[in-house]
Design a protein around this motif. Structure first.
Motif, PDB file in Angstrom:
ATOM      1  N   VAL A 464       0.833  -1.204   0.000  1.00  0.00           N
ATOM      2  CA  VAL A 464       0.000   0.000   0.000  1.00  0.00           C
ATOM      3  C   VAL A 464       0.868   1.255   0.000  1.00  0.00           C
ATOM      4  CG1 VAL A 464      -1.664   1.344   1.342  1.00  0.00           C
ATOM      5  CG2 VAL A 464      -1.982  -1.117   1.067  1.00  0.00           C
ATOM      6  N   TYR A 468       0.927   4.072  -3.151  1.00  0.00           N
ATOM      7  CA  TYR A 468       0.373   5.411  -2.927  1.00  0.00           C
ATOM      8  C   TYR A 468       1.218   6.458  -3.658  1.00  0.00           C
ATOM      9  CZ  TYR A 468      -1.342   9.477  -0.291  1.00  0.00           C
ATOM     10  OH  TYR A 468      -1.895  10.679   0.073  1.00  0.00           O
ATOM     11  N   PRO A 500      -6.289   6.754   6.247  1.00  0.00           N
ATOM     12  CA  PRO A 500      -7.301   6.468   5.210  1.00  0.00           C
ATOM     13  C   PRO A 500      -6.909   6.958   3.825  1.00  0.00           C
ATOM     14  CG  PRO A 500      -8.330   7.309   7.208  1.00  0.00           C
ATOM     15  CD  PRO A 500      -6.868   7.451   7.402  1.00  0.00           C
ATOM     16  N   GLU A 501      -6.300   8.163   3.761  1.00  0.00           N
ATOM     17  CA  GLU A 501      -5.941   8.693   2.449  1.00  0.00           C
ATOM     18  C   GLU A 501      -4.892   7.837   1.759  1.00  0.00           C
ATOM     19  OE1 GLU A 501      -3.331  10.881   5.476  1.00  0.00           O
ATOM     20  OE2 GLU A 501      -5.419  10.210   5.305  1.00  0.00           O
ATOM     21  N   GLN A 503      -4.610   4.470   2.276  1.00  0.00           N
ATOM     22  CA  GLN A 503      -5.284   3.227   1.875  1.00  0.00           C
ATOM     23  C   GLN A 503      -6.101   3.420   0.609  1.00  0.00           C
ATOM     24  OE1 GLN A 503      -7.251   0.935   4.991  1.00  0.00           O
ATOM     25  NE2 GLN A 503      -6.309   2.270   6.531  1.00  0.00           N
ATOM     26  N   THR A 504      -6.882   4.497   0.559  1.00  0.00           N
ATOM     27  CA  THR A 504      -7.742   4.715  -0.616  1.00  0.00           C
ATOM     28  C   THR A 504      -6.938   5.222  -1.799  1.00  0.00           C
ATOM     29  OG1 THR A 504      -8.245   6.945   0.184  1.00  0.00           O
ATOM     30  CG2 THR A 504      -9.749   5.175   0.811  1.00  0.00           C
ATOM     31  N   GLY A 505      -5.943   6.085  -1.526  1.00  0.00           N
ATOM     32  CA  GLY A 505      -5.141   6.647  -2.620  1.00  0.00           C
ATOM     33  C   GLY A 505      -4.324   5.609  -3.332  1.00  0.00           C
ATOM     34  N   THR A 507      -5.297   2.749  -4.201  1.00  0.00           N
ATOM     35  CA  THR A 507      -6.113   1.936  -5.115  1.00  0.00           C
ATOM     36  C   THR A 507      -6.862   2.776  -6.124  1.00  0.00           C
ATOM     37  OG1 THR A 507      -7.946   2.003  -3.529  1.00  0.00           O
ATOM     38  CG2 THR A 507      -6.408   0.154  -3.370  1.00  0.00           C
ATOM     39  N   GLN A 508      -6.790   4.107  -6.011  1.00  0.00           N
ATOM     40  CA  GLN A 508      -7.524   4.974  -6.908  1.00  0.00           C
ATOM     41  C   GLN A 508      -6.599   5.574  -7.953  1.00  0.00           C
ATOM     42  OE1 GLN A 508      -9.502   7.866  -4.512  1.00  0.00           O
ATOM     43  NE2 GLN A 508     -11.059   6.444  -3.768  1.00  0.00           N
TER      44      GLN A 508
END
Length: 566
Positions: A464, A468, A500-501, A503-505, A507-508
């Protein structure tokens, strides 16, 4: 009047008078605003109440330290107490005990202008002028140069030098009146080993020495006519004065002659480091540009630390600060009641490097004046007028100079003066293999500061972090790492506890074909190593590649090989 004197940090050297309530923090609305990420927006409060100075922490994230102990409740400050707020050390000065009064019975008053009372001729005048020259020097290099100049003037010599080193060899620090000098070894040995000031015909040698120490260099003078005892006394006094000045200058430096190291081993980053090494050996201006948080100032410091000027001062001027403060820092300040004069950054950097941070933010009128000074290689003198300086200039900015010029963010004359070597600091997304190495570096350093063990990343957390994009680059990674080191010291960090940013960043966002191929290749190699239980030969066979190729891929992707039994 009570005051706060800032000894270190973003406003080092500033003095703030305390008349009522003082709020210290990162917010611009605070009485004392500190541009420091370790400082909360409203960090600490100090107020004069009933003749006492009371200080209390305002719930800051990192706390306030008073005389080495964390501030838990409101306390009364005593004269000389020190507050630590982030990187700033603040000294509390109580109300002065002296006051003005109308007194009678003093008798006749006789006054004379100071200039008329100062010695103008003779040995005392020479010693006085030498002392002023050495005391007003702003770097060790300037001390040595002025010592050589004062020696040449004081003993009327053709050649003079201030040299560092021992009997095995001397390091040239400053030579006046010649390109080089040849010093008799026997006289050097007498100065350095026996603390002797020697004369031999037209040659004078004396040790550079401070009280209680051993000689660390020599002063040397030469002329066709023989020297006498008076000249021997002069060079001896100058050697002691210069020795004390050098010792005081080194004591004020945080880490003289320190080495700066850059973290990363990816191919892209190694190319940048190689460019920095070449820039270190070049004498011209260096422009370090790149995105925010990519380590532009660190790169400039690296270039300085490996240049011939490494022993000289490294002076940084942040052009993003208030225009008045920037101009005062760059060009100096004249004295005022209660405020001594301040040397210009150009003068302080003499013999070393001046870094103009965020040059695009420099006000236009300051740019024009700076361009004129740099083109003539002079600096504003504290006594008025200008004096020559030897300064290497480096600048940091967010784009190449030509781009700044086309956008109208830099003066054309200043851009012309600053033209030289240009170097880009890469964003972290372009050097992903370095992410885990940087994480480990920051984690170990943060853990050591708290005497804890660093956190350990699980394989999913590693993936992760590498995936990122890190929009704020190394500075963002540093902040994330320090928080994890605080919360999970000595523990395992999984992907689920990452911000959170992150983790989500991870995968986006659309990936390029090359990025998708690199991710698949990295995951395939990691899976093969896990299947082979860390045995590289077996993993290479599973992947259908050679062992040397596998080693290179492991290095490129910064994979950790864990050997397991079974």
């Amino acid at each position: 009047m009570a005051a706060l004197l800032l000894l270190t940090g973003p406003q080092a050297g500033r003095r703030h008078e305390v008349t009522g309530e003082v709020i210290i923090g990162r917010s611009p609305s605070c009485t004392i605003s500190l541009e420091d990420a370790k400082v909360s927006r409203r960090h600490v409060r100090l107020a004069l109440e009933g003749g006492e100075a009371r200080v209390s922490d305002l719930g800051s994230r990192n706390g306030t330290i008073v005389n080495g102990e964390k501030l838990e409740a409101e306390i009364v400050l005593l004269p000389g107490d020190r507050l630590q707020v982030g990187d700033s050390t603040i000294l509390f000065e109580p109300t002065a005990r002296a006051s003005l009064a109308d007194r009678s019975g003093l008798g006749a008053v006789s006054g004379s202008p100071v200039e008329e009372l100062l010695p103008a001729a003779g040995p005392i005048a020479g010693l006085y002028h030498s002392g002023v020259a050495l005391l007003s020097a702003t770097s060790e290099a300037m001390v040595l140069r002025r010592a050589a100049e004062e020696l040449a003037r004081g003993v009327n010599s053709d050649k003079a030098a201030a040299l560092l080193g021992g009997t095995e060899g001397l390091l040239t620090a400053a030579v006046v009146g010649a390109e080089k000098v040849e010093v008799p070894r026997s006289l050097v040995r007498g100065a350095l080993e026996r603390k002797e000031a020697s004369l031999a015909g037209g040659v004078l040698v004396a040790p550079l020495i401070a009280s209680g120490g051993a000689p660390f260099g020599i002063l040397y003078a030469e002329r066709p006519e023989p020297f006498g005892v008076e000249e021997q006394r002069t060079i001896t006094a100058l050697g002691r004065l210069a020795g004390e000045a050098c010792t005081a200058m080194r004591a004020r430096q945080e880490d003289p002659g320190h080495q700066v190291f850059l973290i990363g081993s990816s191919r892209q980053f190694r190319k940048t480091v190689e460019q920095a090494r070449r820039a270190a050996s070049a004498p011209d201006t260096a422009v370090v540009w790149g995105e925010f948080g990519t380590g532009r100032l660190q790169m400039a410091n690296y270039i300085h630390s490996r240049s011939p000027r490494a022993l000289g001062p490294f002076v940084v001027v942040d052009c993003r600060k208030h225009p008045t403060l920037v101009e005062e820092t760059l060009f100096g300040r004249t004295s005022a009641p209660g405020v001594p004069p301040a040397s210009s950054a150009l003068l302080e950097a003499d013999g070393g490097t001046l870094v103009l941070r965020a040059i695009e933010a420099l006000p236009r009128h300051a740019s024009e004046r700076l361009a004129r000074l740099l083109s003539r290689r002079v600096a504003p003198s504290r006594q008025g007028g200008e004096e020559p300086v030897d300064v290497r200039v480096m600048v940091t900015c967010d784009a190449p100079l030509q781009t700044l010029l086309s956008r109208g963010e830099i003066d054309a004359e200043l851009a012309k003066v600053l033209g030289g070597t240009e170097l880009e600091t890469l964003p972290l997304r372009e050097r992903r293999p370095d992410v885990l190495q940087l994480f480990e570096h920051f984690a170990v350093r943060a853990a050591q500061a708290r005497r804890k063990e660093p956190p350990q990343l699980t394989p999913d957390a590693r993936r992760v972090l590498v995936d990122y994009d890190w929009p704020l680059n190394v500075e963002e990674l540093r902040g994330v790492t320090e928080r994890l080191a605080l919360l999970y010291a000595g523990s395992e960090v999984t992907a689920l506890v990452l911000p959170p940013e992150v983790q989500t960043g991870a995968t986006q966002g659309p990936l390029t074909l090359a990025a998708r191929v690199q991710r698949l290749e990295r995951d395939a190699i990691a899976e093969a190593l896990r299947t082979a239980r860390g045995k590289k030969i077996k993993a290479a066979a599973l992947l259908g590649i050679s062992r040397p190729t596998l080693d290179k891929k492991i290095e490129d992707y910064q994979l950790v090989v864990e050997k397991r039994r079974g």
